[in-house]
Design a protein around this motif. Structure first.
Motif, short mmCIF file in Angstrom:
data_model
loop_
_atom_site.label_atom_id
_atom_site.label_comp_id
_atom_site.label_asym_id
_atom_site.label_seq_id
_atom_site.Cartn_x
_atom_site.Cartn_y
_atom_site.Cartn_z
N ARG A 1 0.81 -1.22 0.00
CA ARG A 1 0.00 0.00 0.00
C ARG A 1 0.84 1.27 0.00
O ARG A 1 0.43 2.28 0.56
CB ARG A 1 -0.97 0.01 1.18
N PHE A 2 2.01 1.23 -0.62
CA PHE A 2 2.83 2.42 -0.73
C PHE A 2 2.76 3.05 -2.13
O PHE A 2 3.58 3.89 -2.47
CB PHE A 2 4.29 2.10 -0.38
N GLY A 3 1.83 2.60 -2.95
CA GLY A 3 1.65 3.22 -4.25
C GLY A 3 2.47 2.60 -5.37
O GLY A 3 2.65 3.21 -6.43
N LYS A 4 2.96 1.37 -5.17
CA LYS A 4 3.80 0.74 -6.19
C LYS A 4 3.02 0.43 -7.46
O LYS A 4 3.49 0.68 -8.57
CB LYS A 4 4.42 -0.55 -5.62
N SER A 5 1.81 -0.15 -7.30
CA SER A 5 1.00 -0.49 -8.47
C SER A 5 0.53 0.76 -9.19
O SER A 5 0.46 0.80 -10.43
CB SER A 5 -0.20 -1.35 -8.05
N ASN B 1 2.61 6.37 5.12
CA ASN B 1 1.91 5.31 4.39
C ASN B 1 0.67 5.92 3.75
O ASN B 1 -0.25 6.36 4.46
CB ASN B 1 1.53 4.19 5.35
N PRO B 2 0.58 5.95 2.42
CA PRO B 2 -0.56 6.62 1.77
C PRO B 2 -1.89 5.95 2.05
O PRO B 2 -2.92 6.62 2.11
CB PRO B 2 -0.20 6.58 0.29
N ASN B 3 -1.90 4.63 2.21
CA ASN B 3 -3.15 3.94 2.49
C ASN B 3 -3.77 4.43 3.79
O ASN B 3 -4.97 4.71 3.87
CB ASN B 3 -2.90 2.43 2.55
N ALA B 4 -2.94 4.55 4.82
CA ALA B 4 -3.45 5.02 6.11
C ALA B 4 -3.93 6.45 6.03
O ALA B 4 -4.99 6.80 6.57
CB ALA B 4 -2.35 4.88 7.17
N VAL B 5 -3.17 7.30 5.37
CA VAL B 5 -3.53 8.71 5.28
C VAL B 5 -4.84 8.89 4.51
O VAL B 5 -5.72 9.65 4.92
CB VAL B 5 -2.39 9.53 4.64
N TRP C 1 0.56 9.49 14.33
CA TRP C 1 0.00 8.20 13.97
C TRP C 1 0.66 7.57 12.75
O TRP C 1 0.82 6.35 12.70
CB TRP C 1 -1.50 8.34 13.70
N TYR C 2 1.06 8.38 11.77
CA TYR C 2 1.41 7.78 10.48
C TYR C 2 2.76 8.20 9.90
O TYR C 2 3.14 7.72 8.83
CB TYR C 2 0.30 8.08 9.45
N ASP C 3 3.50 9.07 10.57
CA ASP C 3 4.82 9.47 10.08
C ASP C 3 5.86 8.45 10.52
O ASP C 3 5.55 7.48 11.22
CB ASP C 3 5.16 10.86 10.64
N GLY C 4 7.11 8.66 10.12
CA GLY C 4 8.19 7.87 10.70
C GLY C 4 9.11 7.19 9.74
O GLY C 4 10.21 6.77 10.12
N TYR C 5 8.71 7.05 8.48
CA TYR C 5 9.61 6.41 7.52
C TYR C 5 10.56 7.46 6.97
O TYR C 5 10.16 8.36 6.24
CB TYR C 5 8.80 5.76 6.39
N GLN C 6 11.82 7.35 7.33
CA GLN C 6 12.82 8.33 6.92
C GLN C 6 13.54 7.81 5.67
O GLN C 6 14.45 6.99 5.76
CB GLN C 6 13.81 8.60 8.05
N LEU C 7 13.11 8.28 4.52
CA LEU C 7 13.71 7.85 3.26
C LEU C 7 14.51 9.02 2.70
O LEU C 7 13.95 9.97 2.15
CB LEU C 7 12.63 7.42 2.27
N GLY C 8 15.82 8.93 2.89
CA GLY C 8 16.67 10.04 2.49
C GLY C 8 16.32 11.28 3.26
O GLY C 8 16.19 11.27 4.49
#
Length: 346
Positions: A27-31, A242-246, A229-236
Motif C-alpha cells: 500500500r505504498f503506491g507501487k502499483s 503510508n498513503p493507504n493510512a492517510v 499516527w502515520y509518520d516515521g519512515y525516513q527515506l533520504g
C-alpha cells in the motif's frame, strides 16, 4: 503528483541503467506508479491529456517518450494464483504475452518462444519494449522453501530481460529487494531502490510531509496528530507516510491502525519468537521509543534463510514494520499505527 518518477525513468531509457527495481511495503503506491508508467509509455493511445496537469508535462523529456513504446505490464501475483507450480506459471505467463503479441503483430511472429517473438517484433517495427513487473517478489514469499522454483523464475526473468536490445526499460516493484544468490546472480543488472537505500526515488512512493500537510488543510485534520499516527519512515531527506493510512484517515476520519487491513503479521510472529540475539528485548525497547542499531547488509533478501537479529530487523524494515535511518544505521518503530501492530505481534 508522483509524475516526477517518469522523468527519472526517462533518464535511463535505452541505457545500461535501464533496469530498475523499487521495493516498498504494501500500500505504498507501487502499483499506481506502474500504471502511470504504462499509461505514459504505451503506444495504444494518446495519453497526453492524462498528464496535462502534472509536473512531468513541463519536463523536457515529456514529449520525446510519450506513447512511443510497446508496454508489457505483468502482475506476477495473478499468474502465481492461477497456476499450481512454477513450471505451469511460467508457461501460462509466456502463453498470455505471446497471445497478445500475435494479436498485435500477426505478420511478424512465427515462434512460440517469447524471447524470439519479442526479438522479431522489434526487428520489424523498431519499437522497443518497456516491461513493467508488479509483485515481482511474490514467488519468494509463496515458495520461500523451494529453491528450485525460485531459480527457474530468476532464470526466466534473466533470459527475458538481460542484454536484450528490445528492452529499453525493465521496471520491477515488490516488497522485497532482489534476492542475493551468490554465484547465481541472475538479476545483477538491476539498480535497486529500497527502504534501506531509497536514493532519488524516495519521494515517489508514499506521501511526503508537505503532501500530508496539504491534505490536512483540505480535509481539516490535525497535522500533529496525523504525524504521530502515520509518520516515521525516513527515506533520504524525506519523511514518508503510508498513503493507504492517510487516505483512509482523510475519508473516514478515524485515527486508528489501517495496517491490519492490508497485511497480516502472521509471517513475522515466528521470526520474532526465534528471539535471535535478544531480538524480543530490542523490539520492546523500540516500542518504548528507543532506536536499535542494525546491520542491513547481512540480509540476503531470503525469508527462508534468516539467521540472526539483523536479518529479522532488516526484513521488518522492508515490510514496513520498522523505520530506518541510513545516516545513523538505526531501526525504530515509526509511528503509533505500527506500534499497535507490533504490540499484537509480540
Amino acid at each position: 503528483d508522483k509524475s516526477g518518477l517518469i522523468a527519472k525513468t526517462n533518464e535511463v531509457l535505452g541505457t545500461e541503467q535501464r533496469f530498475v527495481c523499487v521495493s516498498r511495503p504494501r500500500r505504498f503506491g507501487k502499483s499506481m506508479a506502474a500504471n502511470m508508467l504504462a499509461a505514459y509509455y504505451g503506444r495504444g493511445e494518446d495519453s497526453a491529456e492524462l498528464f496535462s496537469a502534472l509536473r512531468i508535462h513541463t519536463d523536457k523529456s515529456f514529449r520525446e517518450h510519450l506513447n512511443q513504446y510497446d508496454v508489457i505490464r505483468i502482475n506476477m501475483q495473478e499468474f502465481l494464483s492461477a497456476a499450481p507450480d512454477m513450471d505451469e506459471m511460467l508457461k501460462l505467463l509466456q502463453k498470455r504475452i505471446l497471445r497478445e503479441l500475435k494479436m498485435q503483430y500477426p505478420d511478424y511472429i512465427d515462434s512460440d518462444y517469447l524471447v524470439f517473438a519479442m526479438q522479431d517484433v522489434f526487428a520489424y517495427t523498431r519499437h522497443p519494449f518497456v516491461i513493467l513487473i508488479d509483485e515481482w517478489d511474490c514467488i519468494f514469499r509463496e515458495f520461500k522453501q523451494n529453491m528450485e522454483a525460485q531459480k527457474k523464475y530468476l532464470d526466466f526473468l534473466r533470459d527475458l530481460i538481460k542484454d536484450k536490445s528490445y528492452i529499453h526499460l525493465a521496471y520491477m516493484t515488490g516488497i522485497l529487494p532482489i534476492k542475493k544468490y551468490g554465484s547465481h546472480s541472475a538479476l545483477n543488472m538491476f539498480t535497486e531502490y529500497s527502504m534501506t537505500n531509497p536514493r532519488e526515488m524516495a519521494e515517489f512512493f508514499g506521501f511526503t510531509e508537505d503532501e500530508v500537510k496539504a491534505l490536512c488543510e483540505t480535509y481539516k485534520k490535525d497535522f500533529t496528530e496525523v504525524k504521530r499516527w502515520y509518520d516515521g519512515y525516513q527515506l533520504g531527506k524525506y519523511h514518508v507516510y503510508n498513503p493507504n493510512a492517510v487516505v483512509n484517515l482523510m475519508t473516514d476520519g478515524n485515527f486508528q491502525s489501517y495496517w491490519s487491513g492490508t497485511a497480516s503479521y502472521d509471517s513475522i510472529v515466528p521470526l520474532i519468537n526465534m528471539d535471535f540475539d535478544g531480538l524480543k528485548t530490542a523490539i520492546i525497547e523500540m516500542l518504548s521509543g528507543a532506536a536499535v542499531e542494525v546491520d542491513v547488509a547481512s540480509f540476503q533478501n531470503d525469508i527462508a534463510n534468516i539467521v540472526n537479529k539483523d536479518d529479522v530487523l532488516t526484513y521488518l524494515i522492508h515490510m514496513g514494520y520498522l523505520g530506518y535511518s541510513g545516516a545513523s544505521r538505526m531501526a525504530f518503530v515509526p509511528n503509533e499505527e505500527i506500534r499497535q501492530e507490533l504490540i499484537r505481534a509480540t
